[in-house]
Motif scaffolding. Sequence first.
Motif, mmCIF file in Angstrom:
data_model
loop_
_atom_site.group_PDB
_atom_site.id
_atom_site.type_symbol
_atom_site.label_atom_id
_atom_site.label_comp_id
_atom_site.label_asym_id
_atom_site.label_seq_id
_atom_site.Cartn_x
_atom_site.Cartn_y
_atom_site.Cartn_z
ATOM 1 N N ARG A 116 0.829 -1.214 0.000
ATOM 2 C CA ARG A 116 0.000 0.000 0.000
ATOM 3 C C ARG A 116 0.858 1.257 0.000
ATOM 4 N N ALA A 117 2.047 1.159 0.608
ATOM 5 C CA ALA A 117 2.905 2.352 0.741
ATOM 6 C C ALA A 117 3.981 2.409 -0.346
ATOM 7 N N LEU A 118 3.889 1.540 -1.342
ATOM 8 C CA LEU A 118 4.950 1.463 -2.360
ATOM 9 C C LEU A 118 5.095 2.782 -3.120
ATOM 10 N N ARG A 119 6.342 3.237 -3.306
ATOM 11 C CA ARG A 119 6.644 4.478 -4.035
ATOM 12 C C ARG A 119 7.642 4.166 -5.143
ATOM 13 N N PRO A 120 7.678 4.996 -6.198
ATOM 14 C CA PRO A 120 8.611 4.748 -7.307
ATOM 15 C C PRO A 120 10.053 4.519 -6.850
ATOM 16 N N ILE A 121 10.478 5.217 -5.813
ATOM 17 C CA ILE A 121 11.862 5.079 -5.333
ATOM 18 C C ILE A 121 12.141 3.645 -4.850
ATOM 19 N N ASP A 122 11.086 2.966 -4.354
ATOM 20 C CA ASP A 122 11.266 1.583 -3.874
ATOM 21 C C ASP A 122 11.674 0.639 -5.003
ATOM 22 N N MET A 123 11.309 1.016 -6.234
ATOM 23 C CA MET A 123 11.622 0.166 -7.393
ATOM 24 C C MET A 123 13.046 0.384 -7.888
ATOM 25 N N GLU A 124 13.751 1.331 -7.260
ATOM 26 C CA GLU A 124 15.109 1.655 -7.726
ATOM 27 C C GLU A 124 16.196 0.979 -6.907
ATOM 28 N N ARG A 125 15.804 0.187 -5.903
ATOM 29 C CA ARG A 125 16.820 -0.552 -5.136
ATOM 30 C C ARG A 125 17.611 -1.445 -6.079
ATOM 31 N N ASP A 126 18.912 -1.595 -5.814
ATOM 32 C CA ASP A 126 19.716 -2.375 -6.765
ATOM 33 C C ASP A 126 19.773 -3.859 -6.412
ATOM 34 N N ASP A 127 19.042 -4.291 -5.374
ATOM 35 C CA ASP A 127 19.076 -5.714 -5.017
ATOM 36 C C ASP A 127 17.791 -6.447 -5.427
ATOM 37 N N LEU A 128 16.971 -5.809 -6.266
ATOM 38 C CA LEU A 128 15.667 -6.415 -6.580
ATOM 39 C C LEU A 128 15.740 -7.560 -7.583
ATOM 40 N N ARG A 129 16.835 -7.663 -8.325
ATOM 41 C CA ARG A 129 16.930 -8.696 -9.365
ATOM 42 C C ARG A 129 17.424 -10.036 -8.834
ATOM 43 N N SER A 130 17.843 -10.097 -7.588
ATOM 44 C CA SER A 130 18.453 -11.327 -7.074
ATOM 45 C C SER A 130 17.420 -12.447 -6.965
ATOM 46 N N ALA A 131 17.933 -13.682 -6.896
ATOM 47 C CA ALA A 131 17.054 -14.842 -6.733
ATOM 48 C C ALA A 131 16.289 -14.753 -5.412
ATOM 49 N N GLU A 132 16.945 -14.231 -4.367
ATOM 50 C CA GLU A 132 16.289 -14.104 -3.059
ATOM 51 C C GLU A 132 15.113 -13.126 -3.156
ATOM 52 N N ALA A 133 15.334 -12.019 -3.871
ATOM 53 C CA ALA A 133 14.245 -11.039 -4.033
ATOM 54 C C ALA A 133 13.102 -11.648 -4.848
ATOM 55 N N GLY A 134 13.442 -12.527 -5.788
ATOM 56 C CA GLY A 134 12.405 -13.219 -6.573
ATOM 57 C C GLY A 134 11.561 -14.123 -5.696
ATOM 58 N N GLN A 135 12.209 -14.841 -4.797
ATOM 59 C CA GLN A 135 11.478 -15.729 -3.885
ATOM 60 C C GLN A 135 10.596 -14.915 -2.933
ATOM 61 N N ALA A 136 11.147 -13.827 -2.401
ATOM 62 C CA ALA A 136 10.359 -12.990 -1.493
ATOM 63 C C ALA A 136 9.156 -12.409 -2.241
ATOM 64 N N ALA A 137 9.370 -12.019 -3.509
ATOM 65 C CA ALA A 137 8.281 -11.477 -4.328
ATOM 66 C C ALA A 137 7.190 -12.511 -4.498
ATOM 67 N N SER A 138 7.588 -13.721 -4.804
ATOM 68 C CA SER A 138 6.618 -14.784 -5.056
ATOM 69 C C SER A 138 5.801 -15.107 -3.793
ATOM 70 N N ARG A 139 6.431 -14.969 -2.625
ATOM 71 C CA ARG A 139 5.684 -15.229 -1.384
ATOM 72 C C ARG A 139 4.668 -14.121 -1.119
ATOM 73 N N VAL A 140 5.082 -12.858 -1.256
ATOM 74 C CA VAL A 140 4.103 -11.785 -0.986
ATOM 75 C C VAL A 140 3.032 -11.720 -2.077
ATOM 76 N N ALA A 141 3.393 -12.184 -3.286
ATOM 77 C CA ALA A 141 2.450 -12.120 -4.414
ATOM 78 C C ALA A 141 1.281 -13.091 -4.253
ATOM 79 N N ALA A 142 1.411 -14.033 -3.321
ATOM 80 C CA ALA A 142 0.313 -14.974 -3.081
ATOM 81 C C ALA A 142 -0.729 -14.406 -2.121
ATOM 82 N N ILE A 143 -0.453 -13.222 -1.555
ATOM 83 C CA ILE A 143 -1.377 -12.624 -0.581
ATOM 84 C C ILE A 143 -2.383 -11.733 -1.336
ATOM 85 N N PRO A 144 -3.681 -12.080 -1.297
ATOM 86 C CA PRO A 144 -4.665 -11.332 -2.088
ATOM 87 C C PRO A 144 -4.649 -9.826 -1.833
ATOM 88 N N GLU A 145 -4.477 -9.396 -0.557
ATOM 89 C CA GLU A 145 -4.506 -7.949 -0.250
ATOM 90 C C GLU A 145 -3.301 -7.213 -0.835
#
Length: 195
Positions: A52-81
């Motif tokens: 809900r609080a996501l801002r464009p600057i959050d998308m500029e972190r340089d660690d978002l492409r890692s495999a760990e970030a992919g796994q974390a993304a996939s876990r939060v992406a399963a939450i309907p809210e």
Amino acid sequence: MPFTIAIDGPAASGKGTIARAIAQHFGFHHLDTGLLYRATGAKGGDPVEAARALRPIDMERDDLRSAEAGQAASRVAAIPEVREALVDFQRRFAMQEPGAVLDGRDIGTVICPEAALKLYVVASDEVRAARRAAELGADPARMLAELRERDARDSARATAPLRPADDAVLLDTSALSIEDAVARAIAEVARVQAG
Ligand code: CDP
């Protein structure tokens, strides 16, 4: 009416590369929707609040492409809210003139079911693992396990699972060079534009 193109598919199938190339070729806006989920997962804390609080600057972190970030993304992406919190931004993005390309998992099925063109990009597990391993400088066997785990979670979730829309055009990039895959995608767009 703006021209919206939805590109979905499993991890490292080539959808991001194709989406960027189409956007550049036709002068359309491009949104990598995976970054929204990666940034949400990377923020830590309560994922619904983070989305809900996501801002464009959050998308500029340089660690978002890692495999760990992919796994974390996939876990939060399963939450309907979490998904709900990100819908409006994606739909507004899709409505920009002269057109927009969005790539993700549920663009053709949930976010933009009226898109002018829906592509579902796939490639064999081994090819995808090799590509991602080369991108990240990682071990292909580890990447294969990582992609399979993520695809399984993304496909099995109850809300907006990974699957092609009924009217999606399938593009298998396993045996294609980047140039050939992009050329085929551009030809599909041109076909739809020609009416
Ligand atoms: O680049 P790659 O295909 O590996 O992943 P991504 O597109 O950056 O997406 C990361 C994760 O976010 C996926 O594994 C999905 O769980 C989630 N995602 C989603 O649920 N819906 C989207 N539209 C885009 C990504």
